[in-house]
Design an enzyme around this catalytic site. Structure first.
Site, PDB file in Angstrom:
ATOM      1  N   CYS A   1      -6.707   2.268   5.146  1.00  0.00           N
ATOM      2  CA  CYS A   1      -7.374   1.042   5.575  1.00  0.00           C
ATOM      3  C   CYS A   1      -6.919   0.706   7.001  1.00  0.00           C
ATOM      4  O   CYS A   1      -6.080   1.413   7.571  1.00  0.00           O
ATOM      5  CB  CYS A   1      -7.022  -0.103   4.619  1.00  0.00           C
ATOM      6  SG  CYS A   1      -5.283  -0.636   4.765  1.00  0.00           S
TER       7      CYS A   1
ATOM      8  N   GLU B   1       0.842   3.950   1.824  1.00  0.00           N
ATOM      9  CA  GLU B   1       1.282   4.417   3.137  1.00  0.00           C
ATOM     10  C   GLU B   1       2.416   3.569   3.699  1.00  0.00           C
ATOM     11  O   GLU B   1       3.376   4.096   4.268  1.00  0.00           O
ATOM     12  CB  GLU B   1       0.111   4.400   4.142  1.00  0.00           C
ATOM     13  CG  GLU B   1      -1.053   5.270   3.751  1.00  0.00           C
ATOM     14  CD  GLU B   1      -2.154   4.526   3.005  1.00  0.00           C
ATOM     15  OE1 GLU B   1      -3.332   4.850   3.228  1.00  0.00           O
ATOM     16  OE2 GLU B   1      -1.849   3.628   2.196  1.00  0.00           O
TER      17      GLU B   1
ATOM     18  N   HIS C   1       0.850  -1.193   0.000  1.00  0.00           N
ATOM     19  CA  HIS C   1       0.000   0.000   0.000  1.00  0.00           C
ATOM     20  C   HIS C   1       0.887   1.244   0.000  1.00  0.00           C
ATOM     21  O   HIS C   1       2.029   1.201   0.475  1.00  0.00           O
ATOM     22  CB  HIS C   1      -0.893   0.017   1.240  1.00  0.00           C
ATOM     23  CG  HIS C   1      -2.027  -0.947   1.185  1.00  0.00           C
ATOM     24  ND1 HIS C   1      -3.222  -0.699   1.824  1.00  0.00           N
ATOM     25  CD2 HIS C   1      -2.169  -2.154   0.597  1.00  0.00           C
ATOM     26  CE1 HIS C   1      -4.047  -1.711   1.627  1.00  0.00           C
ATOM     27  NE2 HIS C   1      -3.419  -2.613   0.886  1.00  0.00           N
TER      28      HIS C   1
ATOM     29  N   CYS D   1      -3.015   0.186   7.216  1.00  0.00           N
ATOM     30  CA  CYS D   1      -2.235   1.424   7.107  1.00  0.00           C
ATOM     31  C   CYS D   1      -2.477   2.342   8.300  1.00  0.00           C
ATOM     32  O   CYS D   1      -1.539   2.963   8.797  1.00  0.00           O
ATOM     33  CB  CYS D   1      -2.549   2.120   5.788  1.00  0.00           C
ATOM     34  SG  CYS D   1      -1.971   1.144   4.368  1.00  0.00           S
TER      35      CYS D   1
END
Length: 159
Positions: free
Chosen positions: A85, A57, A55, A88
């Site tokens: 999410c 992040e 992801h 993260c």
């Protein structure tokens, strides 16, 4: 914080999201700023890397930690085009990032206020200040365009 500063760095996060878009990934981008300097950048690469951990992040947090030389990012601000999410948001709390600036919210999976707010739970040892809606239209439009194109491709493949 001045809107123009927030918009400046969110535009940098959008540039990262554009990289994901070009790879056919869900266009999410992130930058981490320390002392008015970007020290971490990331964009979604889950399909490219074949990893649920790829992801925006998470990538940006890893890079920022290497630049600072510490896992604690206590004086940093994280800018992300889509609400984090649960994974993260948890990483943001673990990294002790004090401020998170979000482009658009994610009512289906967001954990900075939409479904849960993991960033501001008093039960945790760290909470982050959260700002939402920075360049919201631009962040949202990129996602809408991506999913329209994806649906079009999937429809064409079925024919």
């Amino acid at each position: 914080m001045e809107k123009s500063i927030e918009e400046k760095y969110m535009r940098e996060a959008l540039k990262q999201a554009e990289k994901a878009f070009k790879l056919g990934e869900v266009p999410i981008g992130c930058v981490i700023v320390y002392q008015n300097r970007i020290i971490g950048r990331g964009y979604n690469r889950r399909n490219t890397d074949k990893s649920t951990l790829s992801h925006a992040e998470i990538t940006a947090i890893k890079k920022a930690g290497k630049v600072i030389g510490d896992w604690r990012l206590e004086e940093c601000t994280l800018y992300v085009t889509l609400e984090p999410c649960q994974m993260c948001a948890g990483a943001i709390v673990q990294a002790r990032i004090p401020k998170v600036v979000i482009g658009c919210m994610n009512p289906k999976a967001g954990c900075a206020g939409s479904i849960l707010n993991l960033l501001q739970m008093p039960e945790f040892n760290h909470q982050a200040e959260v700002t939402t809606g920075v360049l919201e239209a631009e962040c949202s439009n990129m996602l809408v365009t991506f999913f329209k194109e994806l649906r079009g491709r999937l429809k064409a493949e079925k024919v």
